[in-house]
Design an enzyme around this catalytic site. Sequence first.
Site, PDB file in Angstrom:
ATOM      1  N   CYS A  85      -9.981 -12.224   7.279  1.00  0.00           N
ATOM      2  CA  CYS A  85      -9.547 -11.664   7.899  1.00  0.00           C
ATOM      3  C   CYS A  85     -10.150 -11.316   9.249  1.00  0.00           C
ATOM      4  O   CYS A  85      -8.998 -10.666   9.669  1.00  0.00           O
ATOM      5  CB  CYS A  85      -9.605 -10.274   7.149  1.00  0.00           C
ATOM      6  SG  CYS A  85      -8.967 -10.562   5.288  1.00  0.00           S
ATOM      7  N   CYS A 208      -4.351   0.217   0.583  1.00  0.00           N
ATOM      8  CA  CYS A 208      -3.639  -1.234   0.794  1.00  0.00           C
ATOM      9  C   CYS A 208      -3.722  -1.414   1.933  1.00  0.00           C
ATOM     10  O   CYS A 208      -2.425  -0.999   1.462  1.00  0.00           O
ATOM     11  CB  CYS A 208      -3.613  -1.948  -0.205  1.00  0.00           C
ATOM     12  SG  CYS A 208      -5.414  -1.575  -2.525  1.00  0.00           S
ATOM     13  N   SER A 209      -3.803  -3.198   2.461  1.00  0.00           N
ATOM     14  CA  SER A 209      -2.889  -3.214   3.174  1.00  0.00           C
ATOM     15  C   SER A 209      -2.050  -4.062   2.847  1.00  0.00           C
ATOM     16  O   SER A 209      -2.286  -4.210   1.286  1.00  0.00           O
ATOM     17  CB  SER A 209      -3.927  -3.719   4.835  1.00  0.00           C
ATOM     18  OG  SER A 209      -4.162  -4.891   3.874  1.00  0.00           O
ATOM     19  N   LYS A 331      -2.086  -1.919   7.088  1.00  0.00           N
ATOM     20  CA  LYS A 331      -0.872  -0.621   6.041  1.00  0.00           C
ATOM     21  C   LYS A 331       0.093  -0.483   6.240  1.00  0.00           C
ATOM     22  O   LYS A 331       0.743  -0.630   5.207  1.00  0.00           O
ATOM     23  CB  LYS A 331      -2.409   0.737   6.261  1.00  0.00           C
ATOM     24  CG  LYS A 331      -1.285   1.776   5.237  1.00  0.00           C
ATOM     25  CD  LYS A 331      -2.116   1.604   4.003  1.00  0.00           C
ATOM     26  CE  LYS A 331      -1.313   1.824   2.972  1.00  0.00           C
ATOM     27  NZ  LYS A 331      -0.303   0.915   2.796  1.00  0.00           N
ATOM     28  N   HIS A 335      -0.711  -7.446   7.318  1.00  0.00           N
ATOM     29  CA  HIS A 335      -1.747  -7.964   7.210  1.00  0.00           C
ATOM     30  C   HIS A 335      -2.036  -9.381   7.238  1.00  0.00           C
ATOM     31  O   HIS A 335      -1.986 -10.455   6.360  1.00  0.00           O
ATOM     32  CB  HIS A 335      -2.595  -7.202   6.571  1.00  0.00           C
ATOM     33  CG  HIS A 335      -4.314  -7.337   6.280  1.00  0.00           C
ATOM     34  ND1 HIS A 335      -4.671  -8.102   7.621  1.00  0.00           N
ATOM     35  CD2 HIS A 335      -5.195  -7.469   5.755  1.00  0.00           C
ATOM     36  CE1 HIS A 335      -6.235  -9.033   7.894  1.00  0.00           C
ATOM     37  NE2 HIS A 335      -6.459  -8.543   6.148  1.00  0.00           N
TER      38      HIS A 335
END
Lengths: 387, 72
Positions: A85, A208-209, A331, A335
């Site tokens: 990421c 979670c994103s 979020k 992402h």
Amino acid sequence: MRSISVIGIGETKMGKLANRSLRDLVKEAGSKAIADAGIEKETIQALYLGNFNSSCLCGQSLTSALAAEELGLGSIPTVRTEAACASGGAAFRMAYLAILSGVYDIAIVGGVEKMTHREGAVVTAGIATAMDYGAETQAGMTFPGLFAMIANRYFYEYRDVKKEMGICAVNAHSNAMLNPDAQLPKELTLEKVLSAELIAYPFSQYDCSLVTDGAAFVVIAAEDAIGAEQRKRAVRVIGSGHGGDVLRLTEKGSLTSFLATKKAAGDAYGMAGIRPQDVDFAEVHDCFTITQIINTEDLGFFASGRGGDAVAGGITARDGKMPINVSGGLKAKGHPIGATGISQMFEVVTQLRGEAGERQLKQADIGLTHNLGGAAAACLVHIFQGR
Amino acid sequence: MENARIYTYSIIYAAPVGFEGEAPYVCAILENDEGKRVLGRLGGYRDGIGLTIGQAVIGSANGQGDTVYSIG
């Protein structure tokens, strides 16, 4: 030391972009950044591209050459960086160091990811390649599972911040409503977030994103190599730090503070000659809600174990004293893994230029980006200052 | 690993490919007295069972040279 600035930015809308290809996304974001910089593309000497997983999800490697070809940059040198990421932040750091060393004067840095065309199980398996295959993947772990274990340990060492994690999600989606590039702008109630079904205790999907298609690019240049026109809107890179840590969660000294962030932040603050409290706002890596809270502690904005109090007190909200992820963050803005680190810079540069429209912050002189890779095994921190 | 205790854990409800039929299941990091940690599945979980950090777990040989852990 050479003064280096971001002189152009561009990004696509983030989201589930069914009819857009990798090439398409790269072309839009890259062309926007070059046009925004107001330079001839022939002056760009190198391209760096953050791209985590198109080898698996799109059957495409060597995406840096694809990007240079699509942008018509000829036969300049290109390289793809992969740090999960943090791939985008790592690409920026490589370009920054190359310009600092004097090898190049002007480079373009991008990030791209195309994910939503694959079924959920394939995406999950693709993301899981960034954890330890033997010790973690084969034990049935998922990334939400790893960070859920981090959250649970945080609850044990400090206090239960499930409610504050929920507020992080509510704030993110609310901020995204003012960002035209965001994937999931919507008003959420805390009650809805806190009553959602669990996916990995103590996480629900709201912790979670998102899974996102998108691309973001910036043009970075030495100030001694650009003209007066470029200098006017240039945003200076005043700090750059890159930290690392072990891959396996079991080998980390602490699960509630990330060494990679501490190292990257320490170096970036040192280079900039500033303290955490001098930062006006930040885009931090909220891959999960607990991560946002831990990041703001590791970056020195709040004391260890007190990040949740800051969220509850409204300090990290858009109108708070330390706005966090005014873009909507991972979020709610989205992402697109390899593009995330560059998209964070897109927001910070936009704010520092005073061009953020409805979501413009009043106090925006120094902004920080924090981009984390894997289970906090890599971290890039960059600090920017406006004119 | 002797004297293993729960260092942290999660209960996985949304399982990855290959583990779908097994959810919900517990993944945990276990720690022994020397501070050595291992990550693995914790057997014996049933919905509603109480789990706490610091709780001792039972390790037993699985016959293939590995230790498997379960909730006491």
